[in-house]
Design an enzyme around this catalytic site. Structure first.
Site, short mmCIF file in Angstrom:
data_model
loop_
_atom_site.label_atom_id
_atom_site.label_comp_id
_atom_site.label_asym_id
_atom_site.label_seq_id
_atom_site.Cartn_x
_atom_site.Cartn_y
_atom_site.Cartn_z
N CYS A 166 -11.20 3.55 -12.62
CA CYS A 166 -11.30 4.51 -11.51
C CYS A 166 -11.98 5.79 -11.96
O CYS A 166 -12.72 6.41 -11.21
CB CYS A 166 -9.92 4.81 -10.97
N GLU B 157 -18.99 4.04 -5.15
CA GLU B 157 -18.35 3.52 -6.35
C GLU B 157 -18.78 2.07 -6.58
O GLU B 157 -18.59 1.22 -5.71
CB GLU B 157 -16.82 3.57 -6.18
N GLU C 211 -3.80 6.88 -5.13
CA GLU C 211 -4.70 7.00 -6.30
C GLU C 211 -5.91 6.14 -5.99
O GLU C 211 -5.82 4.92 -6.04
CB GLU C 211 -4.00 6.49 -7.56
N LYS D 197 3.87 -4.84 -5.47
CA LYS D 197 2.89 -5.88 -5.12
C LYS D 197 1.67 -5.75 -6.02
O LYS D 197 0.83 -4.87 -5.84
CB LYS D 197 2.44 -5.79 -3.66
#
Ligand code: NAD
Length: 505
Positions: A298, A399, A264, A189
């Site tokens: 990331c 973040e 992750e 997906k």
């Protein structure tokens, strides 16, 4: 743009008008026939429409993957033959390199250089696992007399693979290549913003000869079909890359069926610059470490710690070079920084910059949308440097996932390690120093899955990639990833000359 037949393809030839779902080797409409629009973030224009899959479609995709798995053809295919198919996938990707790059740039707004690097690596992932599976296997173990034990690695089964929008094809390759190598079947997906190259990869797998039902691609609302994949009893493993909060939801839902899970997740990676470093190298590396991929990375090194002895010199050079980063048309080879993914994400980034200022931070560079006719359409944010920050501020702890770096001064090795580790995350980290003793002391002390020493890059096939703490668990891109797509079966046999009579009857 030139494809393998040396034709220049226009955008309309490259990008289909509509992308149905790819299930069991064919394109099918979603159960309710619905589609959603996919945009070019650099211009805001609609690129294509993509099928909005439903739970019913997930059922179909899982059933196709389950049937392909149970038929045994794929999981039991010899490693040599599966490796040839992986190489074939890599060859077709290479022959369509320019098409893949162009579609990725159109769909993400990232620069052409960034897309080229990521797609090169995506291809190399398939080559890497083609080599790796030829030597992967079980082992024999020391046993008491009369017993013999060996282990075999068997594919874990049907894998739901859910990926983000920042590196669409590379993230797909990080998941699809090892899963195929291990003999698993897949329901992939992609993120709703960036599904196009996932469909191109499905076509390529099919063309390379991967059997029907082994790779299925389903698009649709992440909050609807994502949890459904995660909870689905027909899925044996979920491999997820995305935000930490989504990762927590996935872990909770997957617990109901005790699925294997790899996560992750996000990061807030420290970048530590000591006073004995090569300053120019550290300036260039630190710029790349945060502004590459428009900061939507990331492992973006978004917390910059600079030693007080070189702070002024470093910052002068850092800001001057940031001011020379060119933004604009991602296809222009002179452009360094592309668009951000969406209007709502641009607002999130700007909100964080405003928050930093409210918290007492000072915008040393950027801090707004760039100006000029090129930026009237699409979604953009200037490379942004924020000083006067302490590590406890939200801007240093959360973040941003955009081109925003906070800078902090330090003077003590132990204290900078403490601050670097003072975060819920533990994905990337970097240290700049000529003192190799110190570099490796830091590498040992940092609680993160990846440490870069005098390097702005870390993601190479073979080098494990993944996080500590709330940056997730499991490693991708490496030999050990194959273990995460495998079960270990232990076979114990009695080989003694007399029958075993343990009850002594
Ligand atoms: P996201 O979590 O919003 O979405 C990721 C994927 O999950 C998408 O496909 C989305 O549709 C789907 N999804 C959304 N809600 C879901 C749910 N409840 N259950 C299942 N699936 C769901 O993340 P994003 O905004 O697409 O990506 C950015 C994030 O990804 C950042 O936090 C970044 O750090 C992280 N990331 C991590 C790595 C890594 O290797 N650690 C690599 C790239 C990106």
């Amino acid at each position: 743009m030139v494809n393998e037949t040396n034709q220049v393809l226009t955008k309309d030839e490259l990008v289909k008008e509509a992308y149905p779902l790819f299930i069991n080797g064919e394109y099918i409409e979603s159960a309710n026939g619905a589609y959603f629009d996919v945009h070019n973030p650099a211009t805001g224009e609609v690129l294509a429409k993509v099928a909005k899959g439903t739970k019913e479609d997930v059922d179909k995709a899982v059933e196709a993957a389950r049937t392909a798995f149970e038929s045994g053809k794929w999981p039991r295919m010899t490693a040599a033959k599966r490796a040839r198919l992986l190489i074939k996938i890599a060859e077709i990707m290479r022959s369509r390199f320019n098409d893949l790059v162009r579609v990725e740039v159109l769909n993400t707004g990232k620069t052409v250089a960034a897309a080229q690097g990521q797609i090169t690596q995506a291809i190399e992932d398939f080559e890497f696992y083609a080599g790796t599976i030829q030597t992967a296997g079980g082992q024999t173990n020391p046993m008491p007399n009369g017993f013999f034990n060996y282990t075999v690695k068997e594919p874990v089964g049907v894998c739901g693979q859910i990926i983000p929008w920042n590196y669409p094809l590379m993230m797909a390759a990080w998941k699809v290549a090892p899963a195929l190598a291990a003999g698993c079947t897949i329901v992939l997906k992609p993120a709703s913003y960036t599904p196009l190259t996932a469909y191109m990869l499905a076509d390529i797998c099919h063309e390379a000869g991967v059997p029907e039902g082994v790779v299925n691609v389903i698009t649709g609302s992440g909050s609807e079909i994502g949890p459904y994949i995660t909870e689905h009893p027909g899925v044996d493993k979920v491999a997820f890359t995305g935000e930490t909060e989504t990762g927590k939801d996935i872990m909770a839902r997957a617990s109901q069926t005790l699925k294997r899970v790899t996560l992750e997740l996000g990061g807030k990676s420290p970048n530590i610059v000591f006073d004995d470093c090569d300053i120019d190298g550290a300036v260039d590396g630190s710029l790349f470490g945060i502004f590459y991929n428009t900061g939507q990375s990331c492992e973006a090194r978004s917390r910059l710690f600079v030693h007080e002895n070189i702070y002024d010199e470093f910052m002068e050079k850092f800001i001057e070079k940031a001011s020379r980063l060119k933004l604009g048309d991602p296809f222009n080879k002179e452009v360094h920084v592309g668009a951000v993914i969406s209007d709502s994400h641009e607002k999130v980034i700007d909100g964080y910059v405003k928050l930093a200022v409210e918290e007492g931070g000072e915008v040393l560079y950027g801090g707004k949308r760039p100006e000029g006719p090129e930026f009237e359409k699409g979604h953009w944010y200037m490379p942004t440097i924020i000083g006067n920050v302490t590590n406890d501020m939200r801007i240093a702890q959360e973040e941003v996932f955009g081109p925003v770096v906070v800078v902090m001064k330090f003077n003590d090795e132990k204290d900078v390690i403490r601050q670097a580790n003072d975060t819920i995350f533990g994905l990337g980290s970097a240290v700049w120093t000529k003192d190799y003793g110190r570099a490796h002391r830091i590498a040992s002390a940092i609680r993160a899955g990846i440490v870069m020493i005098n390097s702005p890059i870390s993601a190479f096939p073979g080098a494990p990639f993944g996080g500590y703490k709330q940056s997730g668990f499991g490693r991708e891109l490496s030999v050990e990833t194959l273990d995460l797509y495998s079960e270990t079966k232990s076979v114990v046999s009695y080989v003694g000359s007399r029958p075993l009579n343990i009850f002594g009857l």
